[in-house]
Design an enzyme around this catalytic site. Sequence first.
Site, PDB file in Angstrom:
ATOM      1  N   TYR A 173     -11.184  -9.385   0.454  1.00 16.37           N
ATOM      2  CA  TYR A 173     -10.040  -8.939  -0.355  1.00 16.37           C
ATOM      3  C   TYR A 173     -10.362  -7.620  -1.061  1.00 16.37           C
ATOM      4  O   TYR A 173      -9.593  -6.653  -0.974  1.00 16.37           O
ATOM      5  CB  TYR A 173      -9.698 -10.026  -1.372  1.00 16.37           C
ATOM      6  CG  TYR A 173      -8.510  -9.705  -2.257  1.00 16.37           C
ATOM      7  CD1 TYR A 173      -7.209  -9.763  -1.765  1.00 16.37           C
ATOM      8  CD2 TYR A 173      -8.683  -9.360  -3.603  1.00 16.37           C
ATOM      9  CE1 TYR A 173      -6.116  -9.477  -2.581  1.00 16.37           C
ATOM     10  CE2 TYR A 173      -7.596  -9.083  -4.422  1.00 16.37           C
ATOM     11  CZ  TYR A 173      -6.311  -9.142  -3.908  1.00 16.37           C
ATOM     12  OH  TYR A 173      -5.234  -8.858  -4.712  1.00 16.37           O
ATOM     13  N   SER A 203      -5.165  -3.469  -5.930  1.00 15.00           N
ATOM     14  CA  SER A 203      -5.540  -4.420  -6.985  1.00 15.00           C
ATOM     15  C   SER A 203      -6.696  -3.819  -7.780  1.00 15.00           C
ATOM     16  O   SER A 203      -7.490  -3.038  -7.225  1.00 15.00           O
ATOM     17  CB  SER A 203      -5.995  -5.732  -6.345  1.00 15.00           C
ATOM     18  OG  SER A 203      -6.658  -6.543  -7.293  1.00 15.00           O
TER      19      SER A 203
HETATM   20  P1  NAP Z   1       3.328 -13.515  -2.847  1.00 14.27           P
HETATM   21  O1  NAP Z   1       4.134 -14.411  -3.748  1.00 14.27           O
HETATM   22  O2  NAP Z   1       2.247 -14.138  -2.037  1.00 14.27           O
HETATM   23  O3  NAP Z   1       4.365 -12.767  -1.893  1.00 14.27           O
HETATM   24  C1  NAP Z   1       3.947 -12.100  -0.768  1.00 14.27           C
HETATM   25  C2  NAP Z   1       4.761 -12.552   0.433  1.00 14.27           C
HETATM   26  O4  NAP Z   1       4.154 -11.950   1.604  1.00 14.27           O
HETATM   27  C3  NAP Z   1       4.733 -14.082   0.661  1.00 14.27           C
HETATM   28  O5  NAP Z   1       6.044 -14.559   0.862  1.00 14.27           O
HETATM   29  C4  NAP Z   1       3.878 -14.217   1.902  1.00 14.27           C
HETATM   30  O6  NAP Z   1       4.226 -15.310   2.701  1.00 14.27           O
HETATM   31  C5  NAP Z   1       4.168 -12.924   2.632  1.00 14.27           C
HETATM   32  N1  NAP Z   1       3.203 -12.624   3.677  1.00 14.27           N
HETATM   33  C6  NAP Z   1       1.902 -13.049   3.767  1.00 14.27           C
HETATM   34  N2  NAP Z   1       1.364 -12.628   4.921  1.00 14.27           N
HETATM   35  C7  NAP Z   1       2.304 -11.920   5.581  1.00 14.27           C
HETATM   36  C8  NAP Z   1       2.345 -11.238   6.826  1.00 14.27           C
HETATM   37  N3  NAP Z   1       1.287 -11.223   7.638  1.00 14.27           N
HETATM   38  N4  NAP Z   1       3.501 -10.636   7.201  1.00 14.27           N
HETATM   39  C9  NAP Z   1       4.590 -10.660   6.392  1.00 14.27           C
HETATM   40  N5  NAP Z   1       4.612 -11.297   5.200  1.00 14.27           N
HETATM   41  C10 NAP Z   1       3.488 -11.919   4.796  1.00 14.27           C
HETATM   42  O7  NAP Z   1       2.642 -12.375  -3.687  1.00 14.27           O
HETATM   43  P2  NAP Z   1       3.241 -11.273  -4.729  1.00 14.27           P
HETATM   44  O8  NAP Z   1       3.228 -11.786  -6.105  1.00 14.27           O
HETATM   45  O9  NAP Z   1       4.526 -10.736  -4.221  1.00 14.27           O
HETATM   46  O10 NAP Z   1       2.142 -10.100  -4.718  1.00 14.27           O
HETATM   47  C11 NAP Z   1       1.183  -9.981  -3.776  1.00 14.27           C
HETATM   48  C12 NAP Z   1       0.566  -8.595  -3.826  1.00 14.27           C
HETATM   49  O11 NAP Z   1       0.158  -8.245  -5.157  1.00 14.27           O
HETATM   50  C13 NAP Z   1      -0.685  -8.609  -2.969  1.00 14.27           C
HETATM   51  O12 NAP Z   1      -0.852  -7.389  -2.304  1.00 14.27           O
HETATM   52  C14 NAP Z   1      -1.760  -8.840  -4.013  1.00 14.27           C
HETATM   53  O13 NAP Z   1      -3.029  -8.409  -3.567  1.00 14.27           O
HETATM   54  C15 NAP Z   1      -1.227  -7.971  -5.140  1.00 14.27           C
HETATM   55  N6  NAP Z   1      -1.847  -8.296  -6.432  1.00 14.27           N
HETATM   56  C16 NAP Z   1      -1.538  -9.438  -7.092  1.00 14.27           C
HETATM   57  C17 NAP Z   1      -2.158  -9.713  -8.317  1.00 14.27           C
HETATM   58  C18 NAP Z   1      -1.850 -10.963  -9.104  1.00 14.27           C
HETATM   59  O14 NAP Z   1      -2.566 -11.225 -10.100  1.00 14.27           O
HETATM   60  N7  NAP Z   1      -0.844 -11.732  -8.743  1.00 14.27           N
HETATM   61  C19 NAP Z   1      -3.089  -8.816  -8.820  1.00 14.27           C
HETATM   62  C20 NAP Z   1      -3.378  -7.668  -8.113  1.00 14.27           C
HETATM   63  C21 NAP Z   1      -2.745  -7.411  -6.925  1.00 14.27           C
HETATM   64  P3  NAP Z   1       3.390 -16.695   2.563  1.00 14.27           P
HETATM   65  O15 NAP Z   1       3.639 -17.187   1.169  1.00 14.27           O
HETATM   66  O16 NAP Z   1       3.953 -17.552   3.635  1.00 14.27           O
HETATM   67  O17 NAP Z   1       1.934 -16.300   2.774  1.00 14.27           O
END
Ligand code: NAP
Length: 265
Positions: A162, A148
């Site tokens: 984070y 990020s």
């Molecule tokens: P997301 O919608 O939260 O999808 C991530 C998935 O991972 C969710 O289904 C979540 O389940 C699951 N998860 C959480 N903990 C876990 C674990 N211990 N084992 C296995 N699965 C797990 O997020 P996304 O949009 O795909 O993106 C997230 C990534 O992008 C992160 O690394 C974040 O730091 C990075 N990022 C995002 C942004 C932004 O602005 N959106 C910016 C920079 C970086 P639950 O929903 O049940 O927790």
Amino acid sequence: MAGRLKDRVAVVVGAGSCGPGWGNGKAAAVLYAREGARVFCVDIDSKAAEETRDIIIKEGNMAASYTADVSRGNQVEAMVNACLSAFDRIDILHNNVGIVEHGGVVETTEDSWDHVLSVNLKSIFLTCKHVLPHMEKAGKGAVINISSTAGVRHMGTKYCSYTSTKAAIIQLTRDIAMNYARSGIRANTIIPGVIHTPLVEQFYGGYSQQERERMIAYRNDQIPMGRMGDAWDVAHASLFLVSDEARYITGTEIVVDGGLIAKCL
Ligand code: NAP
């Protein structure tokens, strides 16, 4: 150019999304499948993993889903074995899982610190620990880890656990890249900026429509390009890095942020 990942198997960890719409992991999983990969969709939330799998299958491509908490070593080991049983090989490992818990060093509890480090950073150590030996045997592989801009700049928010994990992911990825460069394995980091995903919508959930619109306008306005990115922006950069077009690229980062960190904040 279609079929860029033909005959490859991709494990996408965190392939579901925390709400309706396109999360970064879900979009990457679907895009890899559109390019010909068989995708092993892993998530702690079975329904979320199954939803992504079903989208891929409905589009006529191949996928399986698997439930695991990737902060647990035994579950990661079982996940890798399950993927090998289903698809025989692993060519691409995409680590998308990341959670946020707010607070500076004083407000953050020890339990919260440990939890965020386990989910965001230890999970990548564990998936790489169990996947790399198989890639090494095959003599090839590509790893993508999602960091990020909060790992390289102060974003104005107090979430020290984070930001620490997101910074560490960059160096861990370089370390892997250096150690496996001669084994045909490439490892790179994607650094997303402000991306409009279900995770962000979840955060807005507790606010009135007017407040929500005000916050979205503020987030858009911060970006030199005048808008947040979306999950496909992150997925397309990932696709490039795992494809053969990036065959000479390892140990580096692609920033997907509409110019945000180039700006003097
Ligand atoms: P997301 O919608 O939260 O999808 C991530 C998935 O991972 C969710 O289904 C979540 O389940 C699951 N998860 C959480 N903990 C876990 C674990 N211990 N084992 C296995 N699965 C797990 O997020 P996304 O949009 O795909 O993106 C997230 C990534 O992008 C992160 O690394 C974040 O730091 C990075 N990022 C995002 C942004 C932004 O602005 N959106 C910016 C920079 C970086 P639950 O929903 O049940 O927790």
